[in-house]
Enzyme design. Structure first.
Site, mmCIF file in Angstrom:
data_model
loop_
_atom_site.group_PDB
_atom_site.id
_atom_site.type_symbol
_atom_site.label_atom_id
_atom_site.label_comp_id
_atom_site.label_asym_id
_atom_site.label_seq_id
_atom_site.Cartn_x
_atom_site.Cartn_y
_atom_site.Cartn_z
ATOM 1 N N ASP A 121 -5.248 -8.438 1.340
ATOM 2 C CA ASP A 121 -5.356 -9.871 1.046
ATOM 3 C C ASP A 121 -6.200 -10.099 -0.201
ATOM 4 O OD1 ASP A 121 -3.943 -10.302 3.372
ATOM 5 O OD2 ASP A 121 -5.722 -10.771 4.568
ATOM 6 N N ASN A 127 0.859 -1.181 0.000
ATOM 7 C CA ASN A 127 0.000 0.000 0.000
ATOM 8 C C ASN A 127 0.898 1.234 0.000
ATOM 9 O OD1 ASN A 127 0.766 0.568 2.736
ATOM 10 N ND2 ASN A 127 -0.858 -0.792 3.478
ATOM 11 N N ALA A 128 0.301 2.400 -0.078
ATOM 12 C CA ALA A 128 1.082 3.634 -0.218
ATOM 13 C C ALA A 128 1.995 3.861 0.984
ATOM 14 C CB ALA A 128 0.145 4.812 -0.416
ATOM 15 N N ALA A 129 1.495 3.581 2.202
ATOM 16 C CA ALA A 129 2.297 3.789 3.404
ATOM 17 C C ALA A 129 3.493 2.841 3.427
ATOM 18 C CB ALA A 129 1.432 3.593 4.649
ATOM 19 N N GLU A 130 3.270 1.580 3.047
ATOM 20 C CA GLU A 130 4.365 0.613 3.022
ATOM 21 C C GLU A 130 5.414 0.995 1.983
ATOM 22 O OE1 GLU A 130 1.882 -3.406 4.352
ATOM 23 O OE2 GLU A 130 1.938 -2.762 2.237
#
EC number: 2.7.1.167
Length: 484
Positions: A271, A197-200
């Site tokens: 997921d 995701n964007a944060a990761e």
């Protein structure tokens, strides 16, 4: 992405951190006298598969042939996990640990609000936590009957040897998709695709100084390209919440706008995304089309509470709603391709034709009756030259573009296609609808294209016009009024 395929022949192996999600539901109406916390009277309990097991569940729910490899403890949560996997039709090939418990998360929920989450876990990363050789051996044995490998990394230690898994799969010619965790992405090097995701992603490459706009998009593309090269990845799919998803691949970049109408709970959405990409690739879709399916699924699952899945029916409905937003005027080549896809989905196509020069209540009733005969209604419209040949040099009153624009605005009409001949026989014989409809007192043998439709196993129907309405009569009445 034009349609949802069948996933029944898609063989997907999921490897990763297995969890058991437990939910305790109850009412709360008072504060505890012991501490300033609510008292919850537990009424119901629910158990769900989480982590890599939820990825496998997403796959099984859409019909993919799913195998799960991971680690559980020799305990009651482990037994419960095996039971849920069996109920879902998932083939499990699990390693049991005698010294470590099954990872479990307990959520206490009251009035649809999560009050607290309790985690029961110890990392499997330490030496001796489980037999790592056995896990890698299970992966090696499963590759011969696998189309796609998904590595679901929640940072719990099951995938400490993920580099070996990636190497084995790629050597066998099987693509590997990874849902990453943490900042050490070098261990994912050589994977086919990773889905942060964007944060990761920003945790790995560093935070952008620009939050939105063209500069932010350019920064994202630049960092994604650098990451792909650095880690030798075929592609990178970044999920961005309300901004949708961005796919960066050697064949070109793709932005997929969000399909979510209402976000209720994002738990497990990652997921669902990686499961749908894997199932799509296993079913023969291209990576962009598989990502589009994943985007549709994510839009559905975030509208549900807790870890959730989607069904084939939900995907088809979402795809149909998306196509409906794109429907309208189309040329016959595009329409011919769409007919093939609609037939593959088992959908019933109705087709009619006419000039539709001056739309009146008779037309509306006729088109609604035609639409009721199938899933889609296609209207073929005479172009201006053919109308003039049929109706006279003063017709049409409205040119082709305006006539098609009015028709495409009707709720009963899905597609509008023009034709230039005096009759639509050539067009109908090329497209071969399931039902050909004509209004009035025609005999079936007199309807253009009817013989082709019948010979192909289709049906030809005649529908009554609403009495008292016709374009010619309306035009004549207006002319008489002008002459007075």
């Amino acid at each position: 992405m034009d349609s949802i395929p069948s996933f029944t022949d898609s063989r997907v192996l999921v490897v990763g951190d297995i969890m058991l999600d437990r939910y305790w539901y109850g009412d709360t109406g008072r504060i505890s006298p012991e501490a300033p916390v609510p008292v919850v009277r537990i009424g119901d309990e629910e158990r769900r598969l989480g982590g890599a097991a939820n990825v496998a569940l997403n796959l099984a729910r859409i019909g993919a042939r799913t195998r799960l490899i991971g680690v559980i403890g020799k305990d009651e949560p482990g037994a419960a996990t095996r039971g849920l996997l069996a109920d879902a039709g998932i083939d499990d090939d699990l390693v049991e640990s005698s010294d470590h418990p099954t990872i479990a998360k307990l959520r206490i929920v009251s009035r649809n609000q999560q009050l607290i989450r309790l985690d029961f876990e110890r990392s499997f990363a330490m030496d001796g936590a489980f037999d790592r050789t056995a896990l890698v051996a299970r992966v090696r044995a499963a590759l011969a009957s696998t189309d796609v490998v998904i590595c679901s990394d929640y940072g719990k230690g099951t995938l400490a040897d993920i580099a070996d898994v990636i190497q084995l799969a790629r050597a066998a010619g099987v693509p590997v998709l990874v849902d990453p965790k943490g900042r050490d992405w070098q261990r994912y090097a050589g994977a086919s695709l990773i889905t942060p995701n964007a944060a990761e992603f920003e945790a790995f490459v560093g935070h952008s100084a620009v939050d939105d706009g063209i500069e932010a998009d350019s920064w994202l593309a630049e960092q994604a390209t650098h990451t792909r090269r650095q880690l030798d990845l075929d592609a990178l799919l970044i999920t961005r919440s309300e901004k949708g998803m961005n796919l960066f691949a050697a064949g070109g970049d793709l932005h997929l706008p969000t399909q979510a109408r209402e976000v209720f709970d994002v738990t497990g959405a990652g997921d669902t995304v990686i499961a749908m990409v894997g199932a799509g690739l296993g079913a023969g879709l291209s990576l962009p089309d598989a990502a589009a399916v994943a985007n549709l699924a994510a839009g559905i699952v975030v509208g549900k509470l807790g870890t959730a899945t989607v069904s084939p029916a939900e995907l088809r409905q979402a795809a149909r709603a998306q196509r409906a937003g794109d429907q309208g005027v189309v040329d016959e080549d595009v329409l011919a391709e769409w007919f093939v896809q609609a037939r593959a989905r088992g959908e019933r196509i109705v087709m009619t034709n006419g000039c539709f020069d001056l739309l009146h209540p008779g037309h509306i009733a006729y088109l609604e009756a035609a639409r009721a005969l199938g899933d889609w209604l296609v209207v073929a419209v005479n172009d201006d030259s053919s109308v003039a040949r049929l109706k006279g040099p003063e017709r049409p009153l409205n040119d082709l573009a305006h006539r098609m624009q009015v028709l495409r605005g009707l709720a009963s009409v899905d597609w509008v296609v023009p034709f230039s001949e005096d009759t639509p026989e050539r067009l109908i014989c090329r497209l071969l609808p399931d039902v050909l409809v004509k209004g009035g007192d025609y005999e079936v043998s007199e309807i253009s294209g009817g013989e082709c439709v019948i010979n192909a196993g289709g049906e030809v129907r005649t529908l009554d016009f609403v009495p008292g309405f016709s374009t010619t009569a309306i035009v004549d009445r207006l002319r008489r009024d002008d002459d007075r």
